[in-house]
Design an enzyme around this catalytic site. Structure first.
Site, PDB file in Angstrom:
ATOM      1  N   LYS A 114       7.017   5.091 -12.702  1.00  0.00           N
ATOM      2  CA  LYS A 114       5.596   4.842 -12.436  1.00  0.00           C
ATOM      3  C   LYS A 114       5.043   3.763 -13.353  1.00  0.00           C
ATOM      4  CE  LYS A 114       3.900   8.785  -9.916  1.00  0.00           C
ATOM      5  NZ  LYS A 114       3.030   9.949  -9.876  1.00  0.00           N
ATOM      6  N   LYS A 196      14.381   7.734  -2.958  1.00  0.00           N
ATOM      7  CA  LYS A 196      13.821   8.933  -2.318  1.00  0.00           C
ATOM      8  C   LYS A 196      12.665   8.561  -1.381  1.00  0.00           C
ATOM      9  CE  LYS A 196      10.092  10.511  -5.213  1.00  0.00           C
ATOM     10  NZ  LYS A 196       9.297  11.493  -5.860  1.00  0.00           N
ATOM     11  N   LYS A 199       5.611   9.100  -0.534  1.00  0.00           N
ATOM     12  CA  LYS A 199       4.358   8.797   0.156  1.00  0.00           C
ATOM     13  C   LYS A 199       3.725   7.514  -0.368  1.00  0.00           C
ATOM     14  CE  LYS A 199       2.075  12.483  -2.572  1.00  0.00           C
ATOM     15  NZ  LYS A 199       2.805  13.679  -2.797  1.00  0.00           N
TER      16      LYS A 199
HETATM   17  P1  TYM Z   1       4.741  15.561  -5.421  1.00  0.00           P
HETATM   18  O1  TYM Z   1       3.317  15.675  -4.981  1.00  0.00           O
HETATM   19  O2  TYM Z   1       5.300  14.207  -5.663  1.00  0.00           O
HETATM   20  O3  TYM Z   1       5.687  16.262  -4.367  1.00  0.00           O
HETATM   21  C1  TYM Z   1       5.450  17.586  -3.926  1.00  0.00           C
HETATM   22  C2  TYM Z   1       6.764  18.315  -3.712  1.00  0.00           C
HETATM   23  O4  TYM Z   1       7.568  17.617  -2.763  1.00  0.00           O
HETATM   24  C3  TYM Z   1       8.862  17.368  -3.322  1.00  0.00           C
HETATM   25  N1  TYM Z   1       9.341  16.076  -2.812  1.00  0.00           N
HETATM   26  C4  TYM Z   1      10.511  15.912  -2.187  1.00  0.00           C
HETATM   27  N2  TYM Z   1      11.489  16.770  -1.876  1.00  0.00           N
HETATM   28  C5  TYM Z   1      12.564  16.283  -1.216  1.00  0.00           C
HETATM   29  N3  TYM Z   1      12.690  14.988  -0.875  1.00  0.00           N
HETATM   30  C6  TYM Z   1      11.745  14.077  -1.174  1.00  0.00           C
HETATM   31  N4  TYM Z   1      11.880  12.801  -0.809  1.00  0.00           N
HETATM   32  C7  TYM Z   1      10.584  14.525  -1.864  1.00  0.00           C
HETATM   33  N5  TYM Z   1       9.444  13.926  -2.300  1.00  0.00           N
HETATM   34  C8  TYM Z   1       8.711  14.871  -2.893  1.00  0.00           C
HETATM   35  C9  TYM Z   1       8.635  17.316  -4.827  1.00  0.00           C
HETATM   36  O5  TYM Z   1       9.820  17.569  -5.546  1.00  0.00           O
HETATM   37  C10 TYM Z   1       7.594  18.399  -5.011  1.00  0.00           C
HETATM   38  O6  TYM Z   1       8.198  19.670  -5.067  1.00  0.00           O
HETATM   39  N6  TYM Z   1       4.541  16.737 -10.245  1.00  0.00           N
HETATM   40  C11 TYM Z   1       4.561  17.294  -8.913  1.00  0.00           C
HETATM   41  C12 TYM Z   1       3.342  18.148  -8.595  1.00  0.00           C
HETATM   42  C13 TYM Z   1       3.096  19.219  -9.589  1.00  0.00           C
HETATM   43  C14 TYM Z   1       3.807  20.457  -9.675  1.00  0.00           C
HETATM   44  C15 TYM Z   1       3.211  21.159 -10.747  1.00  0.00           C
HETATM   45  C16 TYM Z   1       4.850  21.011  -8.940  1.00  0.00           C
HETATM   46  C17 TYM Z   1       2.155  19.223 -10.573  1.00  0.00           C
HETATM   47  N7  TYM Z   1       2.224  20.389 -11.271  1.00  0.00           N
HETATM   48  C18 TYM Z   1       3.665  22.430 -11.123  1.00  0.00           C
HETATM   49  C19 TYM Z   1       5.306  22.286  -9.316  1.00  0.00           C
HETATM   50  C20 TYM Z   1       4.716  22.972 -10.395  1.00  0.00           C
HETATM   51  C21 TYM Z   1       4.600  16.147  -7.927  1.00  0.00           C
HETATM   52  O7  TYM Z   1       4.217  15.042  -8.227  1.00  0.00           O
HETATM   53  O8  TYM Z   1       4.997  16.496  -6.685  1.00  0.00           O
END
Ligand code: TYM
Length: 334
Positions: A114, A196, A199
């Site tokens: 990032k 990966k 979004k």
């Molecule tokens: P975020 O918003 O980027 O993504 C949400 C969830 O989707 C999963 N994910 C994927 N899984 C498989 N393939 C992909 N291409 C892919 N892209 C995203 C992510 O692994 C995630 O599970 N930091 C976290 C949000 C967060 C969080 C937390 C999660 C903040 N606090 C506490 C769990 C517990 C995030 O940015 O996810």
């Protein structure tokens, strides 16, 4: 209290959710919701590490909730809330900042990625993001955190911080474990399948948005980058197969069939047929989710009520942890 274990997870409302978010996380949440006490939040505090448009952020936060519900999360059983509405997250985040080392945070790959992408805005929040995420999880004494593979490094640092804190003050935090979905844990970009699916990708053909029309979804899958070998085979460490590996993982996550069964179903067939079938399977999975979503998103009162009810329950649980932390550290109780 029964002996069901506790689950915590969430998604950032920073863009339209993708097929990766669904197959990597949300689908798994739905599958396990009756076996655990589940708490899921809309992680809006995390989104402001990158500049957000306020109106979009407000709208997307409710859209993410509507999607959770449309995917099948039952709000009667599950606690759903907006992260920023519970002040304990930022509060514990600060405390844990003081128990986290700069060197640990410098190693985080998401921070490196990032800060390369947003070189004009490498803020302190981006750096301490994993500490806030640790606070999210530890506040609820979660046993498991169902996430995609990309978040596993953050779960590891969360465990390290919790263990360090417990070593000083006794058993304050439960040590959580990451939980990966079987085949959807890392869905890759449709255009650059070694990256990966994200979004925030600049090329919309690279990802499937949960908001895409059904014909757009089908088109994107049919034009996914593959290779010129023409053999449907899963070869994990072979980069030339990354596109086919990804389509096989998607097909497996969507249908629940093991990858080797799919490989033998398509033996001797060309990529065209396979891609059409993957497209159809994804569209059939998304269609009912989309129509539920279109219905739920109209009812803003319903959505806001769910957030209010969820917040009350979440706040009560996180408050217990927060009081424990204050007491252990030596802060005077109110
Ligand atoms: P975020 O918003 O980027 O993504 C949400 C969830 O989707 C999963 N994910 C994927 N899984 C498989 N393939 C992909 N291409 C892919 N892209 C995203 C992510 O692994 C995630 O599970 N930091 C976290 C949000 C967060 C969080 C937390 C999660 C903040 N606090 C506490 C769990 C517990 C995030 O940015 O996810």
């Amino acid at each position: 209290m029964d002996d069901k274990k506790i689950i915590f997870s969430g998604v950032q409302p920073s863009g339209n959710l993708t097929l990766g978010n669904y197959l990597g996380a949300i689908k798994n949440w739905v599958d396990i919701q009756h076996d655990y006490h589940c708490i899921y939040a809309m992680m809006d505090l995390h989104t402001i590490t990158v500049r957000q448009n306020p109106a979009d952020l407000r709208r997307r936060t409710l859209e993410v909730l509507a999607l959770y519900l449309a995917c099948g999360i039952d709000p009667k059983e599950t606690i759903l809330f907006v992260q920023s509405q519970n002040p304990h997250h930022a509060e514990l985040g600060w405390v844990l900042d003081c128990y986290t080392y700069m060197g640990e945070l410098q190693r985080m790959t998401q921070f490196k990625d990032k800060s390369a992408r947003h070189a004009e805005n490498i803020n302190a929040g981006l750096f301490t993001y994993p500490v806030l995420m640790a606070a999210d999880i530890l506040l609820y004494q979660a046993d498991y955190v169902p996430v995609g593979k990309d978040q596993m490094q953050h779960i590891e640092i969360c465990r390290d911080i919790a263990q360090r804190f417990n070593a000083i003050y006794g058993d304050v935090f439960k040590i959580p474990e990451g939980m990966l979905s079987k085949s959807g844990a890392k869905i890759m970009s449709l255009q650059e399948p070694t990256k990966k699916m994200s979004k925030s990708d600049e090329n919309p053909k690279a990802y499937i948005s949960m908001m895409d029309d059904m014909n757009v979804i089908a088109k994107k899958i049919k034009s996914a980058v593959t290779d010129s070998e023409g053999v449907i085979e899963y070869r994990e460490n072979d980069e030339t197969k990354a596109g086919i590996n990804n389509l096989l993982s998607i097909m497996s996550a969507v249908t629940g069939k093991p990858i080797n069964t799919i490989v033998s179903d398509y033996s001797g067939q060309g990529y065209g047929t396979f891609k059409s079938d993957v497209a159809e399977a994804v569209v059939e999975m998304m269609r009912p989710i989309r129509s539920e979503y279109d219905r739920i998103i109209k009812d803003k009162e319903y959505l806001k009520n769910i957030c209010a009810e969820g917040l009350e329950k979440a706040y009560a649980i996180s408050g217990r942890t927060m009081r424990k932390v204050h007491k252990k550290i030596g802060f005077i109780q109110k």
